[in-house]
Design a protein around this motif. Structure first.
Motif, PDB file in Angstrom:
ATOM      1  N   ASN A   1       2.569  -8.772  19.082  1.00  0.00           N
ATOM      2  CA  ASN A   1       3.956  -8.287  19.186  1.00  0.00           C
ATOM      3  C   ASN A   1       4.523  -8.010  17.797  1.00  0.00           C
ATOM      4  OD1 ASN A   1       4.292  -8.704  22.117  1.00  0.00           O
ATOM      5  ND2 ASN A   1       4.053 -10.865  21.602  1.00  0.00           N
ATOM      6  N   GLY A   2       5.370  -6.996  17.718  1.00  0.00           N
ATOM      7  CA  GLY A   2       6.116  -6.738  16.489  1.00  0.00           C
ATOM      8  C   GLY A   2       5.477  -5.770  15.526  1.00  0.00           C
ATOM      9  N   LYS A   3       4.256  -5.319  15.792  1.00  0.00           N
ATOM     10  CA  LYS A   3       3.585  -4.514  14.774  1.00  0.00           C
ATOM     11  C   LYS A   3       4.222  -3.144  14.563  1.00  0.00           C
ATOM     12  CE  LYS A   3      -0.240  -3.522  18.013  1.00  0.00           C
ATOM     13  NZ  LYS A   3       0.245  -4.454  19.066  1.00  0.00           N
ATOM     14  N   SER A   4       4.755  -2.528  15.629  1.00  0.00           N
ATOM     15  CA  SER A   4       5.399  -1.221  15.443  1.00  0.00           C
ATOM     16  C   SER A   4       6.663  -1.333  14.598  1.00  0.00           C
ATOM     17  CB  SER A   4       5.738  -0.593  16.793  1.00  0.00           C
ATOM     18  OG  SER A   4       4.575  -0.250  17.501  1.00  0.00           O
ATOM     19  N   THR A   5       7.493  -2.335  14.900  1.00  0.00           N
ATOM     20  CA  THR A   5       8.714  -2.515  14.113  1.00  0.00           C
ATOM     21  C   THR A   5       8.372  -2.815  12.658  1.00  0.00           C
ATOM     22  OG1 THR A   5       9.988  -3.262  16.022  1.00  0.00           O
ATOM     23  CG2 THR A   5      10.789  -3.931  13.860  1.00  0.00           C
ATOM     24  N   THR A   6       7.381  -3.677  12.431  1.00  0.00           N
ATOM     25  CA  THR A   6       7.005  -4.008  11.049  1.00  0.00           C
ATOM     26  C   THR A   6       6.470  -2.789  10.328  1.00  0.00           C
ATOM     27  OG1 THR A   6       6.508  -6.268  11.751  1.00  0.00           O
ATOM     28  CG2 THR A   6       5.600  -5.549   9.640  1.00  0.00           C
ATOM     29  N   THR A   7       5.660  -1.998  10.999  1.00  0.00           N
ATOM     30  CA  THR A   7       5.120  -0.774  10.390  1.00  0.00           C
ATOM     31  C   THR A   7       6.249   0.173  10.012  1.00  0.00           C
ATOM     32  OG1 THR A   7       3.089  -0.983  11.704  1.00  0.00           O
ATOM     33  CG2 THR A   7       3.588   1.192  10.793  1.00  0.00           C
ATOM     34  N   ALA A   8       7.181   0.376  10.926  1.00  0.00           N
ATOM     35  CA  ALA A   8       8.301   1.272  10.642  1.00  0.00           C
ATOM     36  C   ALA A   8       9.199   0.720   9.544  1.00  0.00           C
ATOM     37  CB  ALA A   8       9.108   1.505  11.919  1.00  0.00           C
ATOM     38  N   LEU A   9       9.372  -0.594   9.514  1.00  0.00           N
ATOM     39  CA  LEU A   9      10.240  -1.201   8.507  1.00  0.00           C
ATOM     40  C   LEU A   9       9.628  -1.092   7.114  1.00  0.00           C
ATOM     41  CD1 LEU A   9      12.769  -2.767   7.749  1.00  0.00           C
ATOM     42  CD2 LEU A   9      11.625  -4.878   8.489  1.00  0.00           C
ATOM     43  N   VAL A  10       8.347  -1.367   6.985  1.00  0.00           N
ATOM     44  CA  VAL A  10       7.679  -1.196   5.679  1.00  0.00           C
ATOM     45  C   VAL A  10       7.821   0.250   5.218  1.00  0.00           C
ATOM     46  CG1 VAL A  10       5.450  -1.209   4.484  1.00  0.00           C
ATOM     47  CG2 VAL A  10       6.050  -3.086   6.026  1.00  0.00           C
ATOM     48  N   THR A  11       7.585   1.188   6.125  1.00  0.00           N
ATOM     49  CA  THR A  11       7.681   2.609   5.775  1.00  0.00           C
ATOM     50  C   THR A  11       9.094   2.967   5.349  1.00  0.00           C
ATOM     51  OG1 THR A  11       5.930   3.095   7.375  1.00  0.00           O
ATOM     52  CG2 THR A  11       7.277   4.946   6.628  1.00  0.00           C
TER      53      THR A  11
ATOM     54  N   MET B   1      10.143 -10.680   7.506  1.00  0.00           N
ATOM     55  CA  MET B   1       9.380 -11.470   6.542  1.00  0.00           C
ATOM     56  C   MET B   1       8.088 -10.760   6.150  1.00  0.00           C
ATOM     57  SD  MET B   1       9.653 -15.247   8.249  1.00  0.00           S
ATOM     58  CE  MET B   1      11.224 -16.009   8.646  1.00  0.00           C
ATOM     59  N   ALA B   2       7.379 -10.239   7.156  1.00  0.00           N
ATOM     60  CA  ALA B   2       6.115  -9.557   6.876  1.00  0.00           C
ATOM     61  C   ALA B   2       6.346  -8.307   6.035  1.00  0.00           C
ATOM     62  CB  ALA B   2       5.426  -9.200   8.186  1.00  0.00           C
ATOM     63  N   ALA B   3       7.382  -7.548   6.373  1.00  0.00           N
ATOM     64  CA  ALA B   3       7.680  -6.331   5.617  1.00  0.00           C
ATOM     65  C   ALA B   3       8.074  -6.664   4.181  1.00  0.00           C
ATOM     66  CB  ALA B   3       8.790  -5.549   6.311  1.00  0.00           C
ATOM     67  N   TYR B   4       8.869  -7.707   4.021  1.00  0.00           N
ATOM     68  CA  TYR B   4       9.263  -8.140   2.669  1.00  0.00           C
ATOM     69  C   TYR B   4       8.018  -8.482   1.855  1.00  0.00           C
ATOM     70  CZ  TYR B   4      11.648 -10.811  -1.024  1.00  0.00           C
ATOM     71  OH  TYR B   4      12.112 -11.269  -2.246  1.00  0.00           O
ATOM     72  N   GLY B   5       7.125  -9.288   2.436  1.00  0.00           N
ATOM     73  CA  GLY B   5       5.920  -9.683   1.714  1.00  0.00           C
ATOM     74  C   GLY B   5       5.065  -8.503   1.327  1.00  0.00           C
ATOM     75  N   ALA B   6       4.943  -7.520   2.236  1.00  0.00           N
ATOM     76  CA  ALA B   6       4.140  -6.339   1.936  1.00  0.00           C
ATOM     77  C   ALA B   6       4.744  -5.532   0.798  1.00  0.00           C
ATOM     78  CB  ALA B   6       4.017  -5.473   3.190  1.00  0.00           C
ATOM     79  N   CYS B   7       6.052  -5.324   0.853  1.00  0.00           N
ATOM     80  CA  CYS B   7       6.699  -4.514  -0.188  1.00  0.00           C
ATOM     81  C   CYS B   7       6.725  -5.244  -1.525  1.00  0.00           C
ATOM     82  CB  CYS B   7       8.101  -4.117   0.264  1.00  0.00           C
ATOM     83  SG  CYS B   7       8.087  -2.983   1.673  1.00  0.00           S
ATOM     84  N   GLU B   8       6.870  -6.554  -1.492  1.00  0.00           N
ATOM     85  CA  GLU B   8       6.760  -7.340  -2.717  1.00  0.00           C
ATOM     86  C   GLU B   8       5.369  -7.181  -3.320  1.00  0.00           C
ATOM     87  OE1 GLU B   8       8.055 -11.816  -3.464  1.00  0.00           O
ATOM     88  OE2 GLU B   8       5.999 -11.717  -2.678  1.00  0.00           O
TER      89      GLU B   8
ATOM     90  N   THR C   1      19.397  -1.128   5.834  1.00  0.00           N
ATOM     91  CA  THR C   1      19.719   0.204   6.349  1.00  0.00           C
ATOM     92  C   THR C   1      18.712   0.668   7.401  1.00  0.00           C
ATOM     93  OG1 THR C   1      18.433   1.394   4.644  1.00  0.00           O
ATOM     94  CG2 THR C   1      20.732   0.833   4.123  1.00  0.00           C
ATOM     95  N   PHE C   2      17.827  -0.214   7.829  1.00  0.00           N
ATOM     96  CA  PHE C   2      16.802   0.141   8.814  1.00  0.00           C
ATOM     97  C   PHE C   2      17.453   0.498  10.145  1.00  0.00           C
ATOM     98  CE2 PHE C   2      13.525  -1.495  11.959  1.00  0.00           C
ATOM     99  CZ  PHE C   2      12.660  -0.416  11.808  1.00  0.00           C
ATOM    100  N   PRO C   3      17.170   1.695  10.682  1.00  0.00           N
ATOM    101  CA  PRO C   3      17.828   2.099  11.935  1.00  0.00           C
ATOM    102  C   PRO C   3      17.158   1.550  13.186  1.00  0.00           C
ATOM    103  CG  PRO C   3      16.439   3.878  11.133  1.00  0.00           C
ATOM    104  CD  PRO C   3      16.371   2.782  10.093  1.00  0.00           C
ATOM    105  N   GLY C   4      15.980   0.983  13.047  1.00  0.00           N
ATOM    106  CA  GLY C   4      15.260   0.479  14.214  1.00  0.00           C
ATOM    107  C   GLY C   4      14.403   1.550  14.852  1.00  0.00           C
ATOM    108  N   LEU C   5      13.638   1.131  15.850  1.00  0.00           N
ATOM    109  CA  LEU C   5      12.764   2.043  16.573  1.00  0.00           C
ATOM    110  C   LEU C   5      13.393   2.419  17.912  1.00  0.00           C
ATOM    111  CD1 LEU C   5       9.212   0.500  16.085  1.00  0.00           C
ATOM    112  CD2 LEU C   5      10.042   2.669  15.175  1.00  0.00           C
ATOM    113  N   ALA C   6      13.122   3.614  18.336  1.00  0.00           N
ATOM    114  CA  ALA C   6      13.585   4.035  19.653  1.00  0.00           C
ATOM    115  C   ALA C   6      13.007   3.119  20.725  1.00  0.00           C
ATOM    116  CB  ALA C   6      13.168   5.475  19.923  1.00  0.00           C
ATOM    117  N   HIS C   7      13.852   2.748  21.674  1.00  0.00           N
ATOM    118  CA  HIS C   7      13.456   1.966  22.855  1.00  0.00           C
ATOM    119  C   HIS C   7      13.135   0.508  22.551  1.00  0.00           C
ATOM    120  CE1 HIS C   7      13.234   6.017  24.345  1.00  0.00           C
ATOM    121  NE2 HIS C   7      12.134   6.273  23.676  1.00  0.00           N
ATOM    122  N   ARG C   8      13.366   0.048  21.336  1.00  0.00           N
ATOM    123  CA  ARG C   8      13.143  -1.349  20.969  1.00  0.00           C
ATOM    124  C   ARG C   8      14.464  -1.908  20.437  1.00  0.00           C
ATOM    125  NH1 ARG C   8       8.671   1.621  19.904  1.00  0.00           N
ATOM    126  NH2 ARG C   8       6.602   0.744  20.344  1.00  0.00           N
TER     127      ARG C   8
END
Length: 464
Positions: free
Chosen positions: A123-133, A294-301, A316-323
């Motif tokens: 769970n959560g991989k799409s949101t984390t992927t979009a957030l890192v991006t 947390m995962a996105a922060y660690g990746a970007c760090e 400023t993350f707008p989120g993913l559609a349908h989530r």
């Protein structure tokens, strides 16, 4: 497109001609390979032929000249039984790969130092992927996002200095990527899923672990440690000499990120070094999104961004559609599209994130229905039940206020009116169906779009 030059001058069989399969055919041909494409669906074969790809039934070809079989991730590799194309490839000593593996080989050949963030988890991989991006783009980087999130990885721009690839990886894709080697590898969590394709939970977890085990020396492994499988992954990666950041929404960590009250804290050598809050970001409500953050922060760090830059972009993350997508407001009423919640486990996260909920639920039910959500019923002001499951859900809700609305349009109208008339200061009309969509909609995306369209057509709506 990423031309796959590592198979130049060879013949490659491709089975599975959906979006990623067609992208694979094009990338291999652009890189100089001969492609022999096939699918069990005649319509897909015709579509590939119309795009100019050579097609042939792989049961009739001479496998002695084939360098590899590239398999679409939806085609069984092991369970419940290998697909017939896999059997033919193995009988002829031909390696079986997926498009993520082709990307990894091309990156190593052309730009091995380019950042590659690979993300998996139940769970959560799409949101984390979009957030890192989103964070990378907001801070002036050149991120390319693809994989399981929807864009075939070989449809992205090629690896290059200064360009980052952020790739969501399903267990099916990892299974077909034996040499996956991200510079940052993330495994968020492991809970039972896809066991029909992997056999057991331990085998499924073992596939997930390959992503973080492939991180080279000098890279960064980021692991959630809130389940036993990811705890063990983190420990093994550390023993293998990798830099490991542990993330937890339940317990303290010595090196990584965890919660301290409402805040997320960065911990190094047992001491808190940074602190931030997600309170200003509606798209990242809930503790499950705290883990994603947390995962996105660690990746970007790990990619060299500063604390201040990461947090400013994250908010400023707008989120993913349908989530847990905030669609709009009418006066005090917020409308949230969580159509992706196709089971009780997913719906639980939305119900935990809000109070004073006017809940739209129902569709084609999953095993267990909504009984596991009983602890959240007190947060729900009223439920509006749609689809095939409506009567069963009504029985589960019992004395909790509810109405069998039947259809989504009626449910939205009733919920909007009740939420506006209620006494709550911040009511939420929440579509989080806890069901598949197939009784009334072809998929959760169409269901979510229908909800969004209904909301945005209402008088006085302000788009969120």
């Amino acid at each position: 497109m990423i031309p796959v030059t590592t198979f130049r001058g060879t013949s490659v069989a491709v089975f599975g001609l959906g979006g990623s399969g067609l992208a694979t055919c094009a990338a291999l041909r652009e890189g100089g390979a001969r492609v022999i494409a096939w699918d069990d669906n005649p319509g897909s074969v015709a579509k590939a032929a119309a795009a100019g790809h050579e097609t042939a039934d792989l049961r009739t070809i001479d496998w002695s000249g084939v360098a590899a079989l590239v398999l679409a991730p939806g085609v069984p590799l092991t369970h419940p039984a290998p697909h017939w194309s896999v059997g033919l490839a193995r009988a002829n000593g031909v390696e079986v790969l997926g498009d993520i593996e082709l990307f990894c080989r091309e990156r190593r050949a052309t730009a091995p130092a380019s950042p590659f963030v690979a993300i998996t988890g139940t769970n959560g991989k799409s949101t984390t992927t979009a957030l890192v991006t989103h964070i990378l783009a907001a801070t002036g980087r050149d991120p390319q996002m693809g994989g399981n999130i929807g864009t075939a990885v070989l449809s992205l721009s090629p690896p290059a200095t200064g360009r980052s690839h952020v790739v969501e990886c399903s267990s099916f894709q990892i299974d077909l990527a034996p040499s996956i080697d991200p510079s940052v590898g993330i495994c968020l969590n492991v809970t039972p899923d896809h066991l029909d394709r992997h056999g057991t939970l331990d085998l499924y977890a073992g596939v997930k672990e390959r992503l973080v085990a492939g991180v080279p020396v000098g890279g960064t492994v980021i692991c959630g440690i809130d389940d036993r499988h990811t705890q063990a992954m983190a420990d093994r990666a550390e023993r293998a000499g990798r830099r490991v950041l542990r993330i937890s929404i339940r317990n303290p960590v010595a090196d990584g990120l965890c919660l301290d009250g409402p805040d997320i804290v960065r911990v190094a050598a047992g001491a808190v070094t940074k602190r931030f809050s997600l309170a200003g970001c509606g798209a990242l409500r809930g503790t499950h999104n705290a883990q994603n953050a947390m995962a996105a922060y660690g990746a970007c760090e790990a990619l060299g961004l500063s604390h201040e830059a990461i947090v400013a972009a994250m908010l400023t993350f707008p989120g993913l559609a349908h989530r847990m997508e905030q669609v709009g407001r009418i006066g005090k009423v917020l409308f949230v599209n969580d159509s992706k919640a196709t089971n009780a486990d997913s719906a639980e996260k939305a119900l935990a994130a809000f109070s004073d909920i006017y809940w739209i639920a129902g569709g084609t039910p999953k095993e267990g229905g909504i009984a596991p959500l009983a602890a959240y019923f007190p947060r729900i002001a009223k439920s509006y039940l749609i689809g095939k499951s409506a009567e069963d859900f009504a029985g589960t809700l019992g004395a909790h206020p509810h109405v069998v609305a039947g259809t989504l349009d009626r449910a939205v109208a009733l919920a909007a009116a009740d939420a506006a008339a209620g006494a709550a200061a911040h009511p939420v009309v929440l579509l989080s169906p806890a069901c598949a969509s197939y009784d009334q909609f072809p998929n959760f995306e169409v269901r979510g779009k229908a909800f969004r369209d209904l909301v945005l057509a209402m008088p006085g709506v302000e788009k969120a």
